[in-house]
Design a protein around this motif. Sequence first.
Motif, PDB file in Angstrom:
ATOM      1  N   LEU A 156      -4.113   8.751  -9.030  1.00  0.00           N
ATOM      2  CA  LEU A 156      -3.652   8.076  -7.817  1.00  0.00           C
ATOM      3  C   LEU A 156      -4.680   7.127  -7.228  1.00  0.00           C
ATOM      4  CD1 LEU A 156      -1.885  11.048  -5.944  1.00  0.00           C
ATOM      5  CD2 LEU A 156      -1.025   9.608  -7.794  1.00  0.00           C
ATOM      6  N   ARG A 157      -5.912   7.207  -7.713  1.00  0.00           N
ATOM      7  CA  ARG A 157      -6.985   6.435  -7.080  1.00  0.00           C
ATOM      8  C   ARG A 157      -6.702   4.943  -7.105  1.00  0.00           C
ATOM      9  NH1 ARG A 157     -11.212   8.564  -9.834  1.00  0.00           N
ATOM     10  NH2 ARG A 157     -11.159  10.343  -8.388  1.00  0.00           N
ATOM     11  N   ASP A 158      -6.261   4.420  -8.241  1.00  0.00           N
ATOM     12  CA  ASP A 158      -5.988   2.986  -8.365  1.00  0.00           C
ATOM     13  C   ASP A 158      -4.497   2.683  -8.478  1.00  0.00           C
ATOM     14  OD1 ASP A 158      -8.752   2.377  -8.384  1.00  0.00           O
ATOM     15  OD2 ASP A 158      -8.857   2.898 -10.517  1.00  0.00           O
ATOM     16  N   ALA A 159      -3.650   3.649  -8.115  1.00  0.00           N
ATOM     17  CA  ALA A 159      -2.198   3.459  -8.218  1.00  0.00           C
ATOM     18  C   ALA A 159      -1.698   2.534  -7.104  1.00  0.00           C
ATOM     19  CB  ALA A 159      -1.492   4.813  -8.133  1.00  0.00           C
ATOM     20  N   PRO A 160      -0.543   1.892  -7.301  1.00  0.00           N
ATOM     21  CA  PRO A 160       0.050   1.079  -6.237  1.00  0.00           C
ATOM     22  C   PRO A 160       0.392   1.940  -5.018  1.00  0.00           C
ATOM     23  CG  PRO A 160       1.103   0.637  -8.348  1.00  0.00           C
ATOM     24  CD  PRO A 160       0.250   1.850  -8.540  1.00  0.00           C
ATOM     25  N   THR A 161       0.429   1.323  -3.865  1.00  0.00           N
ATOM     26  CA  THR A 161       0.736   2.040  -2.637  1.00  0.00           C
ATOM     27  C   THR A 161       2.237   2.297  -2.517  1.00  0.00           C
ATOM     28  OG1 THR A 161       1.022   0.019  -1.341  1.00  0.00           O
ATOM     29  CG2 THR A 161      -1.219   0.938  -1.488  1.00  0.00           C
ATOM     30  N   VAL A 162       2.579   3.148  -1.561  1.00  0.00           N
ATOM     31  CA  VAL A 162       3.989   3.453  -1.305  1.00  0.00           C
ATOM     32  C   VAL A 162       4.767   2.184  -0.952  1.00  0.00           C
ATOM     33  CG1 VAL A 162       5.565   4.673   0.243  1.00  0.00           C
ATOM     34  CG2 VAL A 162       3.544   5.839  -0.627  1.00  0.00           C
ATOM     35  N   LYS A 163       4.167   1.293  -0.170  1.00  0.00           N
ATOM     36  CA  LYS A 163       4.843   0.060   0.225  1.00  0.00           C
ATOM     37  C   LYS A 163       5.185  -0.798  -0.991  1.00  0.00           C
ATOM     38  CE  LYS A 163       4.907   0.460   4.729  1.00  0.00           C
ATOM     39  NZ  LYS A 163       6.195   0.496   5.469  1.00  0.00           N
ATOM     40  N   MET A 164       4.291  -0.852  -1.966  1.00  0.00           N
ATOM     41  CA  MET A 164       4.565  -1.621  -3.181  1.00  0.00           C
ATOM     42  C   MET A 164       5.685  -0.984  -3.986  1.00  0.00           C
ATOM     43  SD  MET A 164       0.594  -2.434  -4.209  1.00  0.00           S
ATOM     44  CE  MET A 164       1.001  -3.377  -5.666  1.00  0.00           C
ATOM     45  N   MET A 165       5.671   0.343  -4.084  1.00  0.00           N
ATOM     46  CA  MET A 165       6.729   1.042  -4.801  1.00  0.00           C
ATOM     47  C   MET A 165       8.078   0.861  -4.111  1.00  0.00           C
ATOM     48  SD  MET A 165       5.405   2.389  -7.492  1.00  0.00           S
ATOM     49  CE  MET A 165       4.503   0.836  -7.508  1.00  0.00           C
ATOM     50  N   GLN A 166       8.052   0.862  -2.785  1.00  0.00           N
ATOM     51  CA  GLN A 166       9.279   0.666  -2.023  1.00  0.00           C
ATOM     52  C   GLN A 166       9.923  -0.670  -2.371  1.00  0.00           C
ATOM     53  OE1 GLN A 166       8.793   1.002   2.249  1.00  0.00           O
ATOM     54  NE2 GLN A 166      10.551  -0.311   2.619  1.00  0.00           N
ATOM     55  N   ARG A 167       9.124  -1.722  -2.430  1.00  0.00           N
ATOM     56  CA  ARG A 167       9.668  -3.044  -2.754  1.00  0.00           C
ATOM     57  C   ARG A 167      10.231  -3.077  -4.178  1.00  0.00           C
ATOM     58  NH1 ARG A 167       5.119  -4.771   0.394  1.00  0.00           N
ATOM     59  NH2 ARG A 167       3.829  -4.989  -1.486  1.00  0.00           N
ATOM     60  N   GLN A 168       9.545  -2.402  -5.111  1.00  0.00           N
ATOM     61  CA  GLN A 168      10.024  -2.376  -6.494  1.00  0.00           C
ATOM     62  C   GLN A 168      11.374  -1.663  -6.604  1.00  0.00           C
ATOM     63  OE1 GLN A 168       8.700  -3.589  -9.322  1.00  0.00           O
ATOM     64  NE2 GLN A 168       6.495  -3.816  -9.075  1.00  0.00           N
ATOM     65  N   VAL A 169      11.467  -0.492  -5.980  1.00  0.00           N
ATOM     66  CA  VAL A 169      12.706   0.287  -6.060  1.00  0.00           C
ATOM     67  C   VAL A 169      13.841  -0.437  -5.335  1.00  0.00           C
ATOM     68  CG1 VAL A 169      13.799   2.469  -5.434  1.00  0.00           C
ATOM     69  CG2 VAL A 169      11.462   2.463  -6.320  1.00  0.00           C
ATOM     70  N   GLU A 170      13.560  -1.025  -4.186  1.00  0.00           N
ATOM     71  CA  GLU A 170      14.589  -1.757  -3.446  1.00  0.00           C
ATOM     72  C   GLU A 170      15.125  -2.925  -4.273  1.00  0.00           C
ATOM     73  OE1 GLU A 170      12.891  -2.883   0.272  1.00  0.00           O
ATOM     74  OE2 GLU A 170      13.727  -1.146   1.329  1.00  0.00           O
ATOM     75  N   ALA A 171      14.255  -3.624  -4.985  1.00  0.00           N
ATOM     76  CA  ALA A 171      14.702  -4.744  -5.810  1.00  0.00           C
ATOM     77  C   ALA A 171      15.664  -4.274  -6.899  1.00  0.00           C
ATOM     78  CB  ALA A 171      13.488  -5.440  -6.432  1.00  0.00           C
TER      79      ALA A 171
END
Length: 320
Positions: A156-171
Amino acid sequence: MEHLVEHMRASHHSPHEPRCGVCGKHCRSLDALRDHLGFGASLPPKPACATAFAAKGCSLCLAVFPSSGSLRAHSPTCHHSRAPVPSRSMPRVPVGGVVALGCKMVGGGSDGTLDVCGRVCVIDENEAIVFENFVRPLLPVTHYRYETTGIRPEYLRDAPTVKMMQRQVEAILLNGEQPWKVRSSRGAARLLVGHGLEHDLDALGMDYPAYLKRDTAEYPPLMKTSGRLMSNSLRFLTQSCLGYDIQTGHQHPYEDCVAAMRLYKRMSSMRHGPPKNGGEDDACAAVAFPARRQRELERMSPEELLSMSKPDYHCWCLDD
């Protein structure tokens, strides 16, 4: 005929309700149907139905076949096997209008009991991974729950943030549709399948219209009926309805996505026959029987009531 008309006005049977393949009785859930057929644990069975089912019934889909030969031919196609987790791959375009979402939670808060998303997975109707990645929560992680999640701090140290994942899933879910338009018209937006979707969406900081969600944790035929409707675990539903075990050892959200998608397809096929358009069904109103429709039925003549082939006031819209 009068007693039949009165029964139709009072019963309001839903096409979602599972039915006994021997006597045609409507049951409130699959658990209730299992009791009726003689292999549940709550109520005594109906002897005639239990005898017929023991000879020619499928214990997974609960269908009754005309002969033991038909049952033997059906069994290999009904019994699913555990889906192997594919190696991580590049994101791909989902096939069809239905996707499944699954998240694995790690612990946040002072005692590690607060669920925060540590890994997310989205699959399409063909069980191919559309998107999968580790997630770096906004809150500090105090318990990685490694025994079940298999997640280590370095993942998780260099993983994308929740906000980035949110945008990916929403798309993926919106499929090019404008967010404001999804609220009033389905358009190109995809159906979202999962188990405990509210929990997963909350962890991603997302919202999605209820009429586009298909939650196997809140679909009445898949729920417990002891006293009141309660959710069954995804592990239990997979074992009892699909015939294999999940969530053993290190758990991958891909397995949860596949199990939810298979449950969705199975329940859709039980209501409509083989699913069309890759398993997508027509979205309409809420599960609850509308008062307006009830008044319409009360104004119908006996002949009009008897001419109705099946009720048209229910759909698989599980979260309303």
